[in-house]
Design a protein around this motif. Structure first.
Motif, mmCIF file in Angstrom:
data_model
loop_
_atom_site.group_PDB
_atom_site.id
_atom_site.type_symbol
_atom_site.label_atom_id
_atom_site.label_comp_id
_atom_site.label_asym_id
_atom_site.label_seq_id
_atom_site.Cartn_x
_atom_site.Cartn_y
_atom_site.Cartn_z
ATOM 1 N N MET A 1 36.222 -58.632 53.653
ATOM 2 C CA MET A 1 37.394 -59.413 54.042
ATOM 3 C C MET A 1 36.993 -60.779 54.630
ATOM 4 O O MET A 1 37.567 -61.800 54.315
ATOM 5 C CB MET A 1 38.219 -58.630 55.061
ATOM 6 N N PRO A 24 36.905 -54.602 54.824
ATOM 7 C CA PRO A 24 38.304 -54.226 54.625
ATOM 8 C C PRO A 24 38.617 -52.900 55.314
ATOM 9 O O PRO A 24 37.815 -51.965 55.293
ATOM 10 C CB PRO A 24 38.416 -54.086 53.096
ATOM 11 N N MET A 59 38.657 -63.281 52.408
ATOM 12 C CA MET A 59 39.417 -62.661 51.317
ATOM 13 C C MET A 59 38.840 -63.037 49.950
ATOM 14 O O MET A 59 39.555 -63.304 48.989
ATOM 15 C CB MET A 59 40.905 -63.040 51.421
ATOM 16 N N ARG A 73 48.600 -64.844 54.301
ATOM 17 C CA ARG A 73 48.094 -63.480 54.520
ATOM 18 C C ARG A 73 47.325 -63.366 55.831
ATOM 19 O O ARG A 73 46.846 -62.285 56.177
ATOM 20 C CB ARG A 73 47.194 -63.068 53.357
ATOM 21 N N ARG A 143 53.744 -59.894 57.474
ATOM 22 C CA ARG A 143 52.963 -58.890 56.728
ATOM 23 C C ARG A 143 51.555 -59.379 56.420
ATOM 24 O O ARG A 143 51.048 -59.233 55.299
ATOM 25 C CB ARG A 143 53.685 -58.508 55.438
ATOM 26 N N ASP A 145 47.616 -59.596 56.093
ATOM 27 C CA ASP A 145 46.593 -58.603 55.757
ATOM 28 C C ASP A 145 45.398 -58.663 56.703
ATOM 29 O O ASP A 145 44.645 -57.697 56.817
ATOM 30 C CB ASP A 145 46.079 -58.834 54.325
ATOM 31 N N PHE A 146 45.222 -59.822 57.343
ATOM 32 C CA PHE A 146 44.042 -60.005 58.184
ATOM 33 C C PHE A 146 44.446 -60.737 59.458
ATOM 34 O O PHE A 146 45.100 -61.788 59.403
ATOM 35 C CB PHE A 146 42.975 -60.803 57.426
ATOM 36 N N TYR A 171 49.889 -51.553 63.583
ATOM 37 C CA TYR A 171 49.664 -52.489 62.486
ATOM 38 C C TYR A 171 48.647 -51.933 61.488
ATOM 39 O O TYR A 171 48.857 -52.000 60.265
ATOM 40 C CB TYR A 171 49.181 -53.821 63.064
ATOM 41 N N ASP A 175 48.948 -49.972 56.874
ATOM 42 C CA ASP A 175 48.259 -50.312 55.622
ATOM 43 C C ASP A 175 46.755 -50.173 55.837
ATOM 44 O O ASP A 175 46.173 -50.886 56.658
ATOM 45 C CB ASP A 175 48.597 -51.741 55.199
ATOM 46 N N ASN A 177 44.294 -51.095 54.166
ATOM 47 C CA ASN A 177 43.456 -52.205 53.712
ATOM 48 C C ASN A 177 43.456 -53.396 54.661
ATOM 49 O O ASN A 177 42.782 -54.391 54.401
ATOM 50 C CB ASN A 177 43.922 -52.658 52.322
ATOM 51 N N ARG A 178 44.210 -53.318 55.737
ATOM 52 C CA ARG A 178 44.252 -54.417 56.691
ATOM 53 C C ARG A 178 42.974 -54.467 57.523
ATOM 54 O O ARG A 178 42.291 -53.458 57.700
ATOM 55 C CB ARG A 178 45.465 -54.266 57.601
ATOM 56 N N SER A 179 42.683 -55.647 58.050
ATOM 57 C CA SER A 179 41.482 -55.833 58.873
ATOM 58 C C SER A 179 41.810 -56.747 60.044
ATOM 59 O O SER A 179 42.752 -57.543 59.988
ATOM 60 C CB SER A 179 40.335 -56.435 58.049
#
Length: 283
Positions: A1, A24, A59, A73, A143, A145-146, A171, A175, A177-179
Motif C-alpha cells: 500500500m 495492505p 497504492m 482514496r 470511504r 482505503d488508506f 474502520y 474492509d 483491504n484497508r491500511s
C-alpha cells in the motif's frame, strides 16, 4: 500500500533518512519522541515538502503520479489540520460533499451522533476530544482505503483516546483491504491496534518489528555487576548503566529465562524499548 525507500530530507540541523512499508490490510505504527521525524515523514509522503532523495510509492504508484481519484482514496489527519471552527458539523458535511465524490453524508452524520459529536453546534464550542474525533471521522467519511494519521491522539485524555481507537478498529473491520499508517509518541495507544511498529530517532528508523513479537519476545534484564559480567551477551540489543548495575534489552527473552533463572527479567513495553534503544549503548 505504501513504501518509502531511502527517502531523504535535509535541513540545517536535521536530516530524515527513512525506509518503511505499510502492507495492505495492516495498521503500521511510527513511534518516537517529539522531533524524531514523524511529521517530516508524513509531509514527505503527502508531497508537502520537497525531498532530497529516495522513492515513495503509494497504492502502486509514485506519489507524483497520483490522480485526483487516487487522492480521494486517502484519509489524512495532521496535527494542524481541520476545518473552520465557525462551522457546524452539518455545515462541514455540505462542504465535504463538494470535495469528495464518494462522501457519504448519511453515514458521516450517523457516526457523528454515535460518537457523541453534536451536529448543530459550532466546532469552536467542542472539547479537544470531540474535535479530534471529528477530524478522524472526516478522514474516513469518503470511504478512504488508506489513512495517514499523524499524532491523532495527542493532547487527549485516556477516555478520548480509547474512543478514537475504537473508530479506527471499526474502520478496519469494514474492509479487510484497508491500511493505516499512524504515528504517536504515546506508544501504549498503538500496542493494541498495530500489526507492526517502526521506531524513529533523529530522522532514522532504529527498529522495526511485528507488535506481537515486540510484546512477546522482547524483555528487559535487570543485572547486578556480577551477573552482567557472566551473562551471554549475544542476544542483548542495548545496555544501560543503572544504580543497581545494568538494564539490558533483548529480543530473545525466552533464552535468558531458560538459561539464567536467577536473573530478573521483565516484559518490556514499547516505552521501555524506546528508552533503551535511544539511551542504551550497543553491546
Amino acid at each position: 500500500m505504501l513504501k518509502l525507500e531511502n527517502v531523504r530530507k535535509n535541513y540545517d540541523r536535521f536530516t530524515l533518512e527513512c525506509s518503511l512499508e505499510v502492507q495492505p490490510g495492516c495498521i503500521t505504527g511510527l513511534v518516537g519522541q517529539n522531533g524524531a521525524g514523524k511529521s517530516t515523514t508524513f509531509k514527505a509522503i503527502l508531497g508537502l515538502i520537497h525531498t532530497d532523495g529516495g522513492r515513495i510509492t503509494l497504492m502502486g504508484k509514485e506519489t507524483k503520479a497520483l490522480t485526483t481519484a487516487d487522492k480521494e482514496r486517502l484519509g489524512v489527519v495532521l496535527s494542524n489540520s481541520g476545518v473552520s471552527e465557525y462551522l457546524t458539523v452539518r455545515d462541514t458535511a455540505a462542504m465535504l460533499r463538494g470535495f469528495y465524490h464518494t462522501f457519504d453524508r448519511a453515514d458521516f452524520l450517523e457516526k457523528c451522533r454515535r460518537y457523541q459529536i453534536p451536529v448543530d453546534r459550532k466546532i469552536k464550542e467542542f472539547s479537544t476530544g470531540m474535535k479530534a474525533k471529528l477530524k478522524l471521522l472526516i478522514a474516513i467519511s469518503h470511504r478512504a482505503d488508506f489513512l495517514l494519521l499523524d499524532e491523532p491522539t495527542a493532547g487527549l485524555d485516556v477516555v478520548a483516546r480509547d474512543s478514537l481507537l475504537g473508530i479506527l478498529r471499526e474502520y478496519m473491520e469494514e474492509d479487510e483491504n484497508r491500511s493505516i499508517l499512524i504515528s504517536s509518541h504515546i506508544s501504549t495507544d498503538l500496542e493494541g491496534i498495530c500489526d507492526d511498529l517502526y521506531m524513529i530517532h533523529e530522522g532514522r528508523i532504529i527498529l522495526h518489528e511485528e507488535t506481537d513479537v515486540l510484546l512477546g519476545s522482547y524483555g528487559l534484564l535487570k543485572l547486578d555487576p556480577e551477573q552482567y559480567a557472566s551473562v551471554d551477551r549475544q542476544y542483548l540489543l542495548r545496555v544501560k548503566k543503572e544504580p543497581y548495575g545494568y538494564s539490558a534489552l533483548t529480543d530473545q527473552k525466552q533464552f535468558y529465562l531458560e538459561n539464567y533463572p536467577k536473573v530478573v527479567i521483565e516484559n518490556s513495553g514499547i516505552d521501555d524499548m524506546i528508552t533503551m534503544m535511544i539511551r542504551g549503548e550497543r553491546v
